[in-house]
Design a protein around this motif. Structure first.
Motif, PDB file in Angstrom:
ATOM      1  N   ASN A  98      43.952  12.825  58.419  1.00  0.00           N
ATOM      2  CA  ASN A  98      44.904  12.973  59.513  1.00  0.00           C
ATOM      3  C   ASN A  98      44.979  11.636  60.226  1.00  0.00           C
ATOM      4  O   ASN A  98      44.076  11.251  60.968  1.00  0.00           O
ATOM      5  CB  ASN A  98      44.468  14.086  60.457  1.00  0.00           C
ATOM      6  CG  ASN A  98      44.581  15.449  59.795  1.00  0.00           C
ATOM      7  OD1 ASN A  98      45.608  15.767  59.209  1.00  0.00           O
ATOM      8  ND2 ASN A  98      43.528  16.245  59.870  1.00  0.00           N
ATOM      9  N   TRP A  99      46.068  10.915  59.965  1.00  0.00           N
ATOM     10  CA  TRP A  99      46.200   9.536  60.403  1.00  0.00           C
ATOM     11  C   TRP A  99      47.340   9.414  61.407  1.00  0.00           C
ATOM     12  O   TRP A  99      48.508   9.628  61.076  1.00  0.00           O
ATOM     13  CB  TRP A  99      46.451   8.644  59.187  1.00  0.00           C
ATOM     14  CG  TRP A  99      46.688   7.209  59.480  1.00  0.00           C
ATOM     15  CD1 TRP A  99      47.886   6.552  59.440  1.00  0.00           C
ATOM     16  CD2 TRP A  99      45.720   6.242  59.864  1.00  0.00           C
ATOM     17  NE1 TRP A  99      47.719   5.247  59.779  1.00  0.00           N
ATOM     18  CE2 TRP A  99      46.394   5.017  60.037  1.00  0.00           C
ATOM     19  CE3 TRP A  99      44.347   6.292  60.081  1.00  0.00           C
ATOM     20  CZ2 TRP A  99      45.739   3.855  60.414  1.00  0.00           C
ATOM     21  CZ3 TRP A  99      43.700   5.129  60.457  1.00  0.00           C
ATOM     22  CH2 TRP A  99      44.389   3.942  60.617  1.00  0.00           C
ATOM     23  N   SER A 100      46.999   9.114  62.668  1.00  0.00           N
ATOM     24  CA  SER A 100      48.014   8.954  63.711  1.00  0.00           C
ATOM     25  C   SER A 100      48.950  10.161  63.778  1.00  0.00           C
ATOM     26  O   SER A 100      50.170  10.028  63.664  1.00  0.00           O
ATOM     27  CB  SER A 100      48.817   7.667  63.485  1.00  0.00           C
ATOM     28  OG  SER A 100      47.982   6.542  63.556  1.00  0.00           O
ATOM     29  N   ASN A 101      48.363  11.327  63.899  1.00  0.00           N
ATOM     30  CA  ASN A 101      49.107  12.574  64.048  1.00  0.00           C
ATOM     31  C   ASN A 101      49.934  12.937  62.820  1.00  0.00           C
ATOM     32  O   ASN A 101      50.940  13.639  62.927  1.00  0.00           O
ATOM     33  CB  ASN A 101      50.010  12.518  65.289  1.00  0.00           C
ATOM     34  CG  ASN A 101      49.215  12.391  66.571  1.00  0.00           C
ATOM     35  OD1 ASN A 101      48.178  13.028  66.720  1.00  0.00           O
ATOM     36  ND2 ASN A 101      49.684  11.559  67.480  1.00  0.00           N
ATOM     37  N   GLU A 102      49.546  12.440  61.659  1.00  0.00           N
ATOM     38  CA  GLU A 102      50.204  12.838  60.422  1.00  0.00           C
ATOM     39  C   GLU A 102      49.157  12.930  59.320  1.00  0.00           C
ATOM     40  O   GLU A 102      48.109  12.291  59.388  1.00  0.00           O
ATOM     41  CB  GLU A 102      51.301  11.838  60.035  1.00  0.00           C
ATOM     42  CG  GLU A 102      50.782  10.440  59.745  1.00  0.00           C
ATOM     43  CD  GLU A 102      51.905   9.429  59.530  1.00  0.00           C
ATOM     44  OE1 GLU A 102      53.078   9.793  59.748  1.00  0.00           O
ATOM     45  OE2 GLU A 102      51.607   8.300  59.146  1.00  0.00           O
TER      46      GLU A 102
END
Length: 461
Positions: A98-102
């Motif tokens: 889960n990278w920067s809300n994605e």
């Protein structure tokens, strides 16, 4: 499809060696776990693919079951002279962060020749994002809206300057080399109760079916969680039951995810295809379709006011529209439902709902899907009252037919089944089956299309 072609190429290259099955099985005498050091600590899904198991079995089938393999694979289209630079005899890792809300999917692929691998990947993927470690390539599979930061992250992964997943989980304990696919899952922490901490799944490719087994760790006090209340609908193309709050974000027939679904005690969902009508674009949908899914869904709720607030938020954000007089709910993609929200349940349906009581007392998640009925019961046509232009009709129906045709590559899979069952020691046992139509086939050959389509799916989501 390049992944299919590469595996098929391996079959051709190895088919002249009758002993390749024995060689493939004994090629690696000691499990190489260096690849695990590239998996970031914060990953929530890790998938290991043991390529050697696949290659040895596919090559064996190519030699001793030639007619069947040639029927399934169009070898004349295989580019056997292309240098991929991929080390096919090493395992491959897929993980999700889960990278920067994605959510971003990334692959770790062993390479034998970096120059050949770079040339090959650039010829197949436009604007590929790849970094290189000493023996492994780090390949971004899904797009990101924060690409600059993610590129830097990929470099850190390649340099192994990130904390590895193994500081959190000893993967060697759970990932056995005899399994074709191993998977470790850590359900995301949410504002609602999540009754599972983590778990592992294993996929064993047998003759006409794939067996899935594994275990999940429940939270303290799990014994107070009720089992599923409603029986699975075997007649539906898709049926799911759950008393676990592991799915608090869902796709409501749209690419945009509806997040933070409130807590529920029971969830029951049956989906049996959809009638989809092309309409004039003036209706304002993202796509010019009016959709009538054959669905019945029920959430037995605990806090009705929280669910009312949830629905009000969806309405305020224009993700759904509701008519309280007729009880109609319409999504932003044009899916029409009857809905009901009271102190006990939130329901969506095409009219009425009917769920039978479940006699079992130890099932906490139950799922089945039949591929062919699901596709056969999805029908496109033109809305007679509000039709689009003739050109839009031609283009729209052509695209729809092509999409359904592409999905028929999954027809070789007859049914998927999966359950989570509580055992006497309060542990959660996972078991499932992927049943193939061809009882005389071999699952590794039958699954080649599935793997290729799965890669495309990951890139799209």
């Amino acid at each position: 499809m390049p992944w299919i072609k590469k595996y098929a190429a391996i079959c051709i290259l190895l088919s002249v060696f009758p002993l390749v099955w024995v060689v493939g099985r004994s090629f690696i005498t000691e499990v190489d776990t260096e690849i695990y050091r590239y998996i970031p600590q914060e990953s929530d899904v890790v998938i290991e693919i043991n390529n050697t198991n696949f290659i040895s079995e596919i090559a064996y089938q190519r030699v001793f079951n030639e007619a069947y393999v040639l029927e399934k694979i169009e070898f004349e289209e295989v580019e056997v002279d292309v240098k991929t630079g991929i080390d096919f005899f090493s395992k491959t890792i897929l993980f999700r962060e889960n990278w920067s809300n994605e959510s971003v999917w990334i692959a770790v692929v062993a390479y034998s020749n970096r120059a050949d691998f770079e040339k090959y990947i650039q010829s197949k993927v436009k604007e590929a994002h790849v970094t290189f470690g000493k023996k492994h390539a780090i390949v971004q599979l899904s797009p990101s809206t924060h690409q600059e930061q993610l590129d830097e992250h990929l470099k850190n992964i390649a340099n192994q300057s990130i904390k590895p997943f193994t500081t959190r989980v000893n993967l060697k304990k759970y990932f056995q080399p005899d399994n074709e696919i191993n998977c470790y899952i850590i359900p995301p922490s949410t504002d609602v109760d999540n009754q599972l901490i983590d778990g592992h799944l294993h996929f064993d490719f047998l003759k006409d079916h794939i067996e899935i087994d594994g275990n999940f760790t429940p939270v303290s006090g799990f014994e107070n969680t009720p089992p599923v209340k409603y029986a699975l609908n075997e007649a539906a193309a898709f049926s799911m039951r759950s008393s676990l709050n592991v799915f608090n974000s869902i796709y409501w027939f749209t690419k945009e995810k509806i997040k933070d679904v409130p807590q529920y005690s029971q969830m029951a969902l049956d989906y049996d295809g959809s009638k989809i009508f092309l309409v004039d674009h003036k209706w304002g949908y993202t796509f010019p379709f009016k959709t009538f899914p054959e669905i019945q869904a029920r959430f037995d709720i605990k806090k009705p006011q929280v669910w009312q607030t949830f629905l009000d938020t969806l309405i305020a954000n224009e993700q759904v529209r509701v008519d309280t007089t007729t009880g109609i709910l319409v999504t932003e993609q044009g899916a029409f439902f009857q809905y009901k929200l009271n102190h006990e349940v939130f329901e969506l349906s095409r009219g009425t709902t009917q769920f039978e009581e479940n006699p079992a007392n130890n099932i906490y998640f139950d799922f089945q899907m039949q591929i062919s009925p699901l596709l056969d019961r999805t029908n496109f046509s033109v809305d007679e009252d509000n039709p689009p232009s003739q050109l839009e009709q031609t283009i729209g129906l052509s695209i729809a037919e092509e999409m359904i045709s592409d999905l028929h590559v999954f027809d070789n899979i007859e049914q998927l089944r999966f359950q989570l069952i509580k055992e006497s020691d309060n542990a959660i046992k996972a078991k499932g089956t992927v049943q193939m139509h061809d009882r005389e086939g071999q699952t590794m050959i039958e699954s080649m299309f599935f793997f290729a389509e799965a890669m495309l799916f990951l890139r799209g989501f």
